[in-house]
Each structure stands twice: as structure tokens, then as C-alpha cells.
Design a protein around this motif. Structure first.
Motif, PDB file in Angstrom:
ATOM      1  N   LEU A   5     -40.310  -6.899  -7.953  1.00 33.10           N
ATOM      2  CA  LEU A   5     -38.871  -7.095  -7.859  1.00 33.10           C
ATOM      3  C   LEU A   5     -38.292  -7.466  -9.220  1.00 33.10           C
ATOM      4  O   LEU A   5     -38.886  -8.224  -9.986  1.00 33.10           O
ATOM      5  N   ASP A   6     -37.131  -6.930  -9.498  1.00 27.95           N
ATOM      6  CA  ASP A   6     -36.456  -7.208 -10.770  1.00 27.95           C
ATOM      7  C   ASP A   6     -35.033  -7.687 -10.462  1.00 27.95           C
ATOM      8  O   ASP A   6     -34.118  -6.886 -10.250  1.00 27.95           O
ATOM      9  N   PHE A   7     -34.864  -9.013 -10.430  1.00 30.23           N
ATOM     10  CA  PHE A   7     -33.551  -9.566 -10.111  1.00 30.23           C
ATOM     11  C   PHE A   7     -32.623  -9.604 -11.331  1.00 30.23           C
ATOM     12  O   PHE A   7     -31.488 -10.056 -11.215  1.00 30.23           O
ATOM     13  N   ASN A   8     -33.121  -9.155 -12.475  1.00 30.26           N
ATOM     14  CA  ASN A   8     -32.250  -9.060 -13.648  1.00 30.26           C
ATOM     15  C   ASN A   8     -31.142  -8.033 -13.441  1.00 30.26           C
ATOM     16  O   ASN A   8     -30.116  -8.071 -14.125  1.00 30.26           O
ATOM     17  N   ILE A  10     -29.162  -7.942 -11.109  1.00 27.46           N
ATOM     18  CA  ILE A  10     -27.977  -8.653 -10.621  1.00 27.46           C
ATOM     19  C   ILE A  10     -27.168  -9.190 -11.792  1.00 27.46           C
ATOM     20  O   ILE A  10     -25.936  -9.069 -11.830  1.00 27.46           O
ATOM     21  N   ARG A 195     -32.951  -0.212  -6.871  1.00 24.85           N
ATOM     22  CA  ARG A 195     -33.257  -1.635  -6.639  1.00 24.85           C
ATOM     23  C   ARG A 195     -32.596  -2.069  -5.328  1.00 24.85           C
ATOM     24  O   ARG A 195     -31.774  -2.976  -5.285  1.00 24.85           O
ATOM     25  N   GLU A 198     -33.578  -5.838  -3.994  1.00 25.34           N
ATOM     26  CA  GLU A 198     -32.956  -6.911  -4.763  1.00 25.34           C
ATOM     27  C   GLU A 198     -31.461  -7.025  -4.465  1.00 25.34           C
ATOM     28  O   GLU A 198     -30.951  -8.135  -4.220  1.00 25.34           O
ATOM     29  N   PHE A 202     -29.642 -10.014  -2.313  1.00 24.77           N
ATOM     30  CA  PHE A 202     -28.618 -10.820  -2.979  1.00 24.77           C
ATOM     31  C   PHE A 202     -27.330 -10.838  -2.167  1.00 24.77           C
ATOM     32  O   PHE A 202     -26.706 -11.893  -1.987  1.00 24.77           O
TER      33      PHE A 202
END
Length: 229
Positions: A5-8, A10, A195, A198, A202
Motif C-alpha cells: 500500500l502507498d498512502f503517499n 493521498i 490505488r 488506499e 481513506f
């Protein structure tokens, strides 16, 4: 997998997500205000002694409350332009637009629900207060405006706000019209950047946080109103 997972994404796309969230809040507020206004008029019409008006209001409310909101949105967006074209005999269907359709549809739909809330509020006021208004020389509309409706609004305020929270969640349906609300913005970013998990996670967290906080505040308000009574 969780470690993939890549929450960057957001933080990179937050301005676009914020624009969508602002649209969601704006549509919620306008639909709530419009729904309350027309819902109050419908409630007064339902309680009117003029039978045709009362039957019309009852029919409108029952129709809207019996049909899913998604169908109402699609009907208005796709069918109303065709109906207007057939009436005006124009060459092409009138383009109402997704934004305008969203505002009109939500106000129309929420008016039916706010109507029933306000009708309960009006009926909760004792008949003696209505008679007291008449004794002071008030007309029916003056009694409603000065005596009945202020108390009805106060009594029903927690329920009106609870319905507004439901409305806030329902606004996500406008994303099906390709309107960039909060969910619509997240969907577009998720599809572009692949994504989905994610972005959807969110959005769910934001909706939960806002809805839970607002629900908590409504409960506090409900307790304060109960103490005043």
C-alpha cells in the motif's frame, strides 16, 4: 498485500480530494436548506384543510419516499430533458447538466423526508397554542410563522440534523453522474494511479470520522433540548 500500500497518493492528490470534499459539503448544505424549506411547505400542505392540496402533498411525499434516490437522480438527469424536448418541440434535448441535476434532485428528494419530520414537529405542538394565537388575532399563517413553526423547528432540530448526516452520505451517489464530489474525486484518482484500496479506505475513514462526530454533537444537542423542555 498490506506492505504494497502507498498512502503517499493521498498527500500527493489532497488538493483535488479537498475540492471534492468541499463540493460534497456544499451540496449537502444547499440540499438540506432547500429540503427544509420545501419540506416545511409540504408539511403545511399535508396538514391543510384544503383536500386537493393535502392529497397532492401526500402523493408527492409517498412517491419520493417509495423510490430509491439513485433512480430519482437517473430519471431527472436522463428523462426530464427528453420530456421537456417533447413539450417544447425543440430539435434537441435540453442539457440540464450533472451539477444542476444533482442540486435539484437532492432538494426534491430530501423535501419529502424533511416534510414528514416537520409534520411531526407541527403536530407535537398542542392545539391550545394554536387557539391562543387565534385569540390574539393571528391568522393561520401568522400563527404558523410566529407560534407553531419556531417550536416545531426546535423540537425537530436533532432529527433534522440526523437526516442531514444521512444526506451527507447519500451525496456520494452523484459520482455516478461523473460529478467530482469527494467519492468521485477518489474514484478518478484510484483509477488513474491504480490505488483503489488506499483511496477507498481513506474516503471511508473520512466519512466515518465526520459522520460519527456530527452524530455525537447531535446527541449532545438532543440532551440540551430535552433539559430545556
Amino acid at each position: 498485500m498490506m506492505f504494497d500500500l502507498d498512502f503517499n497518493v493521498i498527500s500527493r492528490t489532497w488538493p483535488y480530494l479537498l475540492t471534492g470534499l468541499q463540493y460534497t459539503v456544499q451540496l449537502t448544505v444547499i440540499a438540506a436548506i432547500g429540503g427544509t424549506f420545501f419540506g416545511t411547505l409540504l408539511a403545511m400542505a399535508r396538514l391543510s384543510s384544503f383536500k386537493p392540496l393535502a392529497l397532492f402533498a401526500a402523493g408527492y411525499v409517498n412517491l419520493m419516499r417509495s423510490v430509491p434516490l439513485l433512480l430519482v437522480i437517473f430519471w431527472f438527469y436522463f428523462l426530464v430533458p427528453v420530456i421537456i424536448q417533447s413539450i417544447t418541440k425543440s430539435e434537441y434535448p435540453i442539457q440540464i447538466g450533472a451539477d444542476r441535476s444533482a442540486y435539484i434532485t437532492f432538494i426534491m428528494f430530501e423535501a419529502a423526508y424533511f416534510c414528514e419530520i416537520m409534520r411531526a414537529g407541527i403536530q407535537s405542538i398542542t392545539r391550545g397554542q394554536v387557539n391562543a394565537g387565534y385569540a390574539l388575532g393571528f391568522t393561520y399563517w401568522q400563527s404558523m410563522r410566529l407560534v407553531i413553526l419556531p417550536q416545531a423547528f426546535r423540537n425537530m432540530l436533532p432529527i433534522l440534523l440526523t437526516q442531514t448526516i444521512v444526506l451527507f452520505q447519500d451525496v456520494s451517489l452523484v459520482s455516478l453522474l461523473n460529478v467530482t464530489d469527494f467519492v468521485g474525486a477518489a474514484v478518478k484518482i484510484a483509477q488513474r494511479d491504480s490505488r483503489i484500496v488506499e483511496l477507498y479506505l481513506f474516503v471511508a475513514i473520512v466519512y466515518f470520522a465526520l459522520s460519527y462526530t456530527l452524530s455525537f454533537l447531535v446527541k449532545r444537542l438532543q440532551k440540551r433540548i430535552a433539559i430545556i423542555r
